[in-house]
Design a protein around this motif. Structure first.
Motif, mmCIF file in Angstrom:
data_model
loop_
_atom_site.group_PDB
_atom_site.id
_atom_site.type_symbol
_atom_site.label_atom_id
_atom_site.label_comp_id
_atom_site.label_asym_id
_atom_site.label_seq_id
_atom_site.Cartn_x
_atom_site.Cartn_y
_atom_site.Cartn_z
ATOM 1 N N MET A 1 43.640 41.731 40.239
ATOM 2 C CA MET A 1 42.466 41.806 39.389
ATOM 3 C C MET A 1 41.246 41.335 40.168
ATOM 4 O O MET A 1 41.289 40.289 40.816
ATOM 5 N N ALA A 2 40.173 42.086 40.099
ATOM 6 C CA ALA A 2 38.919 41.671 40.714
ATOM 7 C C ALA A 2 38.156 40.768 39.759
ATOM 8 O O ALA A 2 38.375 40.782 38.544
ATOM 9 N N PRO A 3 37.224 39.962 40.263
ATOM 10 C CA PRO A 3 36.389 39.154 39.361
ATOM 11 C C PRO A 3 35.627 40.036 38.377
ATOM 12 O O PRO A 3 35.280 41.182 38.684
ATOM 13 N N ALA A 4 35.332 39.483 37.202
ATOM 14 C CA ALA A 4 34.613 40.248 36.186
ATOM 15 C C ALA A 4 33.200 40.591 36.635
ATOM 16 O O ALA A 4 32.607 41.547 36.135
ATOM 17 N N ASN A 5 32.652 39.817 37.557
ATOM 18 C CA ASN A 5 31.319 40.092 38.093
ATOM 19 C C ASN A 5 31.388 40.685 39.497
ATOM 20 O O ASN A 5 30.540 40.430 40.344
ATOM 21 N N ALA A 6 32.406 41.493 39.759
ATOM 22 C CA ALA A 6 32.615 42.047 41.101
ATOM 23 C C ALA A 6 31.404 42.813 41.611
ATOM 24 O O ALA A 6 31.123 42.811 42.816
ATOM 25 N N LEU A 7 30.659 43.471 40.720
ATOM 26 C CA LEU A 7 29.506 44.261 41.154
ATOM 27 C C LEU A 7 28.367 43.380 41.657
ATOM 28 O O LEU A 7 27.443 43.881 42.306
#
Length: 335
Positions: A1-7
Protein backbone atom coordinates in the motif's frame (compact mmCIF):
# COMPACT_ATOMS: atom_id res chain seq x y z
CA UNK A 1 0.00 0.00 0.00
CA UNK A 2 1.28 3.46 -0.87
CA UNK A 3 0.76 6.41 1.50
CA UNK A 4 -2.61 8.14 1.16
CA UNK A 5 -0.77 11.32 0.18
CA UNK A 6 1.49 9.60 -2.37
CA UNK A 7 0.82 12.32 -4.97
CA UNK A 8 2.46 14.83 -2.62
CA UNK A 9 5.66 12.76 -2.38
CA UNK A 10 8.56 12.16 -4.71
CA UNK A 11 8.46 9.08 -6.93
CA UNK A 12 11.77 7.94 -5.40
CA UNK A 13 10.40 8.08 -1.83
CA UNK A 14 7.20 6.25 -2.76
CA UNK A 15 9.22 3.57 -4.55
CA UNK A 16 11.44 3.06 -1.49
CA UNK A 17 8.42 2.83 0.80
CA UNK A 18 6.57 0.26 -1.31
CA UNK A 19 9.15 -2.41 -2.06
CA UNK A 20 7.33 -5.77 -2.35
CA UNK A 21 7.56 -8.18 0.60
CA UNK A 22 8.03 -11.93 0.33
CA UNK A 23 7.28 -14.32 3.18
CA UNK A 24 9.13 -17.51 3.98
CA UNK A 25 7.71 -20.42 5.99
CA UNK A 26 8.17 -20.24 9.75
CA UNK A 27 8.97 -23.14 12.05
CA UNK A 28 8.89 -24.30 15.66
CA UNK A 29 12.15 -25.79 16.92
CA UNK A 30 12.40 -28.23 19.81
CA UNK A 31 15.85 -27.97 21.41
CA UNK A 32 17.41 -30.23 24.05
CA UNK A 33 19.92 -29.44 26.79
CA UNK A 34 20.55 -25.81 25.85
CA UNK A 35 21.44 -22.52 27.53
CA UNK A 36 19.41 -19.37 26.90
CA UNK A 37 20.35 -15.74 27.63
CA UNK A 38 17.85 -13.20 28.96
CA UNK A 39 17.49 -11.75 25.45
CA UNK A 40 16.66 -15.05 23.79
CA UNK A 41 19.99 -16.25 22.36
CA UNK A 42 20.20 -20.06 22.52
CA UNK A 43 23.44 -22.05 22.88
CA UNK A 44 24.40 -25.68 22.95
CA UNK A 45 27.89 -25.96 24.42
CA UNK A 46 29.81 -23.26 22.49
CA UNK A 47 27.57 -23.22 19.45
CA UNK A 48 25.06 -20.42 18.91
CA UNK A 49 21.69 -21.44 17.48
CA UNK A 50 21.37 -19.06 14.52
CA UNK A 51 17.55 -18.62 14.43
CA UNK A 52 17.63 -17.27 18.00
CA UNK A 53 19.32 -14.01 16.99
CA UNK A 54 17.97 -11.09 14.96
CA UNK A 55 20.65 -11.07 12.25
CA UNK A 56 23.92 -12.79 11.50
CA UNK A 57 25.73 -9.57 12.41
CA UNK A 58 24.54 -10.07 16.00
CA UNK A 59 26.80 -13.11 16.36
CA UNK A 60 29.67 -10.97 17.60
CA UNK A 61 27.60 -10.04 20.66
CA UNK A 62 27.57 -13.64 21.81
CA UNK A 63 31.21 -14.58 21.91
CA UNK A 64 34.00 -14.96 24.46
CA UNK A 65 32.92 -14.11 28.02
CA UNK A 66 29.23 -14.56 27.28
CA UNK A 67 29.87 -18.11 26.17
CA UNK A 68 31.84 -18.81 29.33
CA UNK A 69 28.88 -17.65 31.41
CA UNK A 70 27.16 -20.88 30.38
CA UNK A 71 29.34 -22.47 33.03
CA UNK A 72 30.34 -19.55 35.27
CA UNK A 73 27.23 -17.35 35.39
CA UNK A 74 24.17 -17.53 37.64
CA UNK A 75 22.22 -20.55 36.47
CA UNK A 76 18.47 -20.96 36.39
CA UNK A 77 17.87 -24.67 35.84
CA UNK A 78 14.60 -26.07 34.54
CA UNK A 79 14.00 -29.79 34.19
CA UNK A 80 10.88 -31.84 33.71
CA UNK A 81 9.00 -29.17 31.74
CA UNK A 82 9.50 -27.36 28.46
CA UNK A 83 10.23 -23.63 28.26
CA UNK A 84 9.12 -21.47 25.34
CA UNK A 85 11.31 -18.67 23.95
CA UNK A 86 9.47 -16.18 21.71
CA UNK A 87 11.64 -13.06 21.89
CA UNK A 88 14.99 -11.91 20.57
CA UNK A 89 17.43 -9.06 21.11
CA UNK A 90 15.10 -6.43 19.64
CA UNK A 91 11.96 -7.41 21.55
CA UNK A 92 13.34 -7.32 25.11
CA UNK A 93 12.05 -3.80 25.78
CA UNK A 94 10.93 -2.43 22.42
CA UNK A 95 7.16 -2.03 22.15
CA UNK A 96 7.03 -2.55 18.37
CA UNK A 97 9.24 -5.62 18.30
CA UNK A 98 7.40 -7.30 21.17
CA UNK A 99 3.89 -6.69 19.85
CA UNK A 100 4.65 -7.21 16.16
CA UNK A 101 7.52 -9.74 16.21
CA UNK A 102 6.91 -11.75 19.39
CA UNK A 103 3.12 -11.90 19.75
CA UNK A 104 2.62 -13.59 16.35
CA UNK A 105 5.19 -16.15 17.48
CA UNK A 106 2.99 -16.80 20.53
CA UNK A 107 0.05 -17.49 18.24
CA UNK A 108 2.14 -19.96 16.26
CA UNK A 109 3.25 -21.60 19.49
CA UNK A 110 -0.12 -21.75 21.22
CA UNK A 111 -1.83 -24.25 18.93
CA UNK A 112 0.92 -26.83 19.40
CA UNK A 113 1.98 -26.07 23.00
CA UNK A 114 -0.94 -24.61 24.97
CA UNK A 115 -0.10 -23.71 28.56
CA UNK A 116 3.68 -23.94 28.12
CA UNK A 117 5.81 -21.82 30.45
CA UNK A 118 7.08 -18.71 28.66
CA UNK A 119 10.52 -17.20 29.18
CA UNK A 120 10.32 -13.41 29.52
CA UNK A 121 13.14 -10.83 29.25
CA UNK A 122 14.08 -8.86 32.39
CA UNK A 123 16.75 -6.20 31.85
CA UNK A 124 18.08 -6.47 35.41
CA UNK A 125 17.23 -8.08 38.74
CA UNK A 126 16.03 -4.65 39.91
CA UNK A 127 13.65 -3.73 37.10
CA UNK A 128 10.63 -5.95 36.41
CA UNK A 129 9.68 -7.30 33.03
CA UNK A 130 7.87 -4.46 31.17
CA UNK A 131 4.16 -4.47 31.93
CA UNK A 132 3.12 -4.53 28.27
CA UNK A 133 5.07 -7.79 27.85
CA UNK A 134 3.62 -9.62 30.84
CA UNK A 135 0.07 -8.39 30.17
CA UNK A 136 -0.05 -9.12 26.45
CA UNK A 137 1.45 -12.59 26.93
CA UNK A 138 -1.16 -13.37 29.58
CA UNK A 139 -4.00 -12.08 27.40
CA UNK A 140 -2.91 -14.40 24.57
CA UNK A 141 -2.97 -17.43 26.86
CA UNK A 142 0.47 -17.53 28.51
CA UNK A 143 0.02 -16.75 32.22
CA UNK A 144 2.79 -19.22 33.21
CA UNK A 145 5.85 -16.98 32.89
CA UNK A 146 9.54 -17.27 33.84
CA UNK A 147 11.45 -13.95 34.03
CA UNK A 148 15.18 -14.14 33.30
CA UNK A 149 17.43 -11.17 34.00
CA UNK A 150 20.60 -10.08 32.23
CA UNK A 151 22.88 -11.65 34.85
CA UNK A 152 21.30 -15.09 34.56
CA UNK A 153 21.59 -18.00 32.15
CA UNK A 154 18.78 -20.48 31.69
CA UNK A 155 19.85 -24.12 31.56
CA UNK A 156 16.90 -26.12 30.25
CA UNK A 157 16.38 -29.72 29.31
CA UNK A 158 13.74 -28.75 26.72
CA UNK A 159 13.24 -25.43 24.91
CA UNK A 160 10.59 -24.73 22.28
CA UNK A 161 11.28 -21.77 19.98
CA UNK A 162 9.08 -20.55 17.12
CA UNK A 163 10.98 -18.55 14.52
CA UNK A 164 9.93 -15.08 13.43
CA UNK A 165 6.75 -15.34 11.37
CA UNK A 166 8.03 -12.56 9.08
CA UNK A 167 11.38 -10.88 8.61
CA UNK A 168 11.83 -8.22 11.26
CA UNK A 169 10.30 -4.86 10.23
CA UNK A 170 7.74 -6.69 8.08
CA UNK A 171 4.51 -8.33 9.20
CA UNK A 172 2.20 -11.16 8.16
CA UNK A 173 -1.18 -9.41 7.81
CA UNK A 174 -3.30 -12.35 8.98
CA UNK A 175 -1.29 -12.81 12.20
CA UNK A 176 -1.15 -9.08 12.96
CA UNK A 177 -4.92 -8.87 12.59
CA UNK A 178 -5.36 -11.92 14.81
CA UNK A 179 -3.17 -10.34 17.51
CA UNK A 180 -5.23 -7.15 17.23
CA UNK A 181 -8.58 -8.95 17.46
CA UNK A 182 -7.59 -11.19 20.35
CA UNK A 183 -6.12 -8.38 22.46
CA UNK A 184 -9.14 -6.14 21.91
CA UNK A 185 -11.51 -8.98 22.75
CA UNK A 186 -9.54 -9.99 25.86
CA UNK A 187 -9.60 -6.37 27.09
CA UNK A 188 -13.32 -6.10 26.45
CA UNK A 189 -13.01 -3.25 23.93
CA UNK A 190 -16.26 -2.44 22.16
CA UNK A 191 -16.51 -0.53 18.85
CA UNK A 192 -16.45 3.23 19.43
CA UNK A 193 -16.82 6.46 17.49
CA UNK A 194 -13.34 8.02 17.59
CA UNK A 195 -13.09 11.76 18.34
CA UNK A 196 -9.61 12.52 19.70
CA UNK A 197 -6.54 13.83 17.88
CA UNK A 198 -3.36 12.49 19.47
CA UNK A 199 0.22 13.64 19.07
CA UNK A 200 2.53 10.91 20.39
CA UNK A 201 5.51 12.86 21.75
CA UNK A 202 8.91 11.30 22.28
CA UNK A 203 10.19 11.28 25.84
CA UNK A 204 13.38 13.14 26.76
CA UNK A 205 16.53 11.18 26.00
CA UNK A 206 15.01 9.26 23.10
CA UNK A 207 16.32 9.39 19.55
CA UNK A 208 14.58 11.07 16.59
CA UNK A 209 13.44 14.21 18.39
CA UNK A 210 11.90 17.19 16.60
CA UNK A 211 14.34 20.09 16.55
CA UNK A 212 11.47 22.52 15.99
CA UNK A 213 9.04 20.78 18.33
CA UNK A 214 7.74 23.96 20.10
CA UNK A 215 6.55 25.30 16.76
CA UNK A 216 5.01 21.95 15.82
CA UNK A 217 3.28 21.56 19.17
CA UNK A 218 1.82 25.05 19.13
CA UNK A 219 0.22 24.46 15.74
CA UNK A 220 -1.04 20.99 16.72
CA UNK A 221 -2.57 22.43 19.90
CA UNK A 222 -4.49 24.94 17.81
CA UNK A 223 -5.76 22.06 15.68
CA UNK A 224 -7.08 20.21 18.72
CA UNK A 225 -4.30 17.64 19.16
CA UNK A 226 -3.47 16.30 22.62
CA UNK A 227 0.17 15.65 23.49
CA UNK A 228 0.65 12.16 24.98
CA UNK A 229 3.66 10.23 26.26
CA UNK A 230 2.72 6.59 25.71
CA UNK A 231 5.60 5.47 27.93
CA UNK A 232 3.64 6.79 30.93
CA UNK A 233 0.58 4.63 30.21
CA UNK A 234 -0.18 0.97 30.87
CA UNK A 235 -1.07 -1.28 27.97
CA UNK A 236 -4.77 -1.03 28.86
CA UNK A 237 -4.59 2.77 29.03
CA UNK A 238 -2.89 2.94 25.64
CA UNK A 239 -5.52 0.68 24.08
CA UNK A 240 -8.39 2.70 25.56
CA UNK A 241 -6.88 5.94 24.28
CA UNK A 242 -6.42 4.53 20.79
CA UNK A 243 -10.02 3.32 20.62
CA UNK A 244 -11.07 6.98 21.01
CA UNK A 245 -8.55 8.36 18.50
CA UNK A 246 -9.50 9.54 15.00
CA UNK A 247 -6.03 10.83 14.06
CA UNK A 248 -2.68 9.61 15.43
CA UNK A 249 0.35 11.74 14.60
CA UNK A 250 3.86 10.70 15.63
CA UNK A 251 7.53 10.74 14.76
CA UNK A 252 8.75 7.39 13.40
CA UNK A 253 9.19 5.13 16.43
CA UNK A 254 7.73 2.33 18.53
CA UNK A 255 4.86 4.52 19.79
CA UNK A 256 3.32 4.18 16.35
CA UNK A 257 2.70 0.49 17.07
CA UNK A 258 -0.43 1.65 18.90
CA UNK A 259 -2.13 2.02 15.54
CA UNK A 260 -2.79 -1.68 16.17
CA UNK A 261 -5.66 -0.56 18.43
CA UNK A 262 -7.16 2.22 16.31
CA UNK A 263 -10.69 1.93 14.91
CA UNK A 264 -10.71 1.08 11.22
CA UNK A 265 -11.84 4.61 10.26
CA UNK A 266 -8.90 6.33 11.99
CA UNK A 267 -5.93 7.92 10.23
CA UNK A 268 -2.22 7.92 10.93
CA UNK A 269 0.39 10.57 10.11
CA UNK A 270 4.07 9.67 10.39
CA UNK A 271 6.84 12.27 10.62
CA UNK A 272 9.42 10.39 8.61
CA UNK A 273 13.11 10.91 7.83
CA UNK A 274 12.93 11.02 4.05
CA UNK A 275 16.50 9.77 3.58
CA UNK A 276 16.60 6.87 6.03
CA UNK A 277 13.18 6.13 7.51
CA UNK A 278 12.04 2.52 7.42
CA UNK A 279 8.53 1.82 6.01
CA UNK A 280 7.59 -0.64 8.77
CA UNK A 281 4.68 1.52 10.02
CA UNK A 282 3.31 2.02 6.53
CA UNK A 283 3.41 -1.77 6.19
CA UNK A 284 1.64 -2.16 9.54
CA UNK A 285 -1.05 0.30 8.48
CA UNK A 286 -1.48 -1.70 5.29
CA UNK A 287 -2.01 -4.87 7.32
CA UNK A 288 -4.71 -3.07 9.31
CA UNK A 289 -6.18 -1.24 6.27
CA UNK A 290 -5.68 2.15 7.91
CA UNK A 291 -5.34 5.40 6.00
CA UNK A 292 -1.68 6.38 6.38
CA UNK A 293 0.07 9.66 5.58
CA UNK A 294 3.81 10.33 5.37
CA UNK A 295 5.29 13.72 6.26
CA UNK A 296 8.87 13.53 4.93
CA UNK A 297 11.42 15.49 6.98
CA UNK A 298 15.12 16.26 6.90
CA UNK A 299 17.53 14.65 9.37
CA UNK A 300 19.98 17.00 11.07
CA UNK A 301 22.86 14.50 11.26
CA UNK A 302 23.26 12.12 8.28
CA UNK A 303 25.85 10.11 10.23
CA UNK A 304 23.06 8.88 12.52
CA UNK A 305 20.82 7.73 9.68
CA UNK A 306 17.33 6.88 10.93
CA UNK A 307 18.35 7.72 14.51
CA UNK A 308 18.92 11.41 13.70
CA UNK A 309 16.75 14.23 15.03
CA UNK A 310 14.62 15.81 12.31
CA UNK A 311 13.34 19.24 11.32
CA UNK A 312 9.72 19.44 10.21
CA UNK A 313 8.68 21.59 7.27
CA UNK A 314 5.66 23.30 8.87
CA UNK A 315 4.00 24.15 5.57
CA UNK A 316 4.17 20.53 4.48
CA UNK A 317 2.99 19.18 7.85
CA UNK A 318 0.03 21.56 7.83
CA UNK A 319 -0.94 20.56 4.29
CA UNK A 320 -0.75 16.84 5.03
CA UNK A 321 -2.58 17.12 8.36
CA UNK A 322 -5.31 19.26 6.82
CA UNK A 323 -5.73 16.69 4.05
CA UNK A 324 -6.11 13.90 6.60
CA UNK A 325 -8.54 15.92 8.72
CA UNK A 326 -10.78 16.96 5.84
CA UNK A 327 -10.89 13.68 3.94
CA UNK A 328 -14.10 11.89 4.83
CA UNK A 329 -13.45 8.48 3.33
CA UNK A 330 -10.53 6.19 2.85
CA UNK A 331 -8.17 7.28 0.09
CA UNK A 332 -7.63 5.07 -2.94
CA UNK A 333 -4.26 3.39 -3.03
CA UNK A 334 -1.65 4.77 -5.38
CA UNK A 335 0.50 2.07 -6.88
Amino acid sequence: MAPANALMLSHALVARLTVPIHFNPYHIYCLRNVHVTWDGAVFHNLRLFGPSIVHRRFRSRFQDTLLLRQWLGEKVRVTGTAIAVCHNQWSTENYYHWLIDSLPRLLALRSAYPGIKLLLPQVSDIHPVPEFITTSARLLGFPNQLPLNSQQILNAHSVVMPTLTATSLTQRPELVRQVQQELLAALGMEPTQPFRRIYAARAAGFLRNLRNEPEVEEWLRQEGFEKVYFEELSLLEQVRLMRETEVLLAVHGANMTNMLFLPSTSKVIEIHNKEYGDPCYLRLASCLELEFYICPCTGVDPRLGNQSDVVVDMTLLQAITNLALTKKSKCANFS
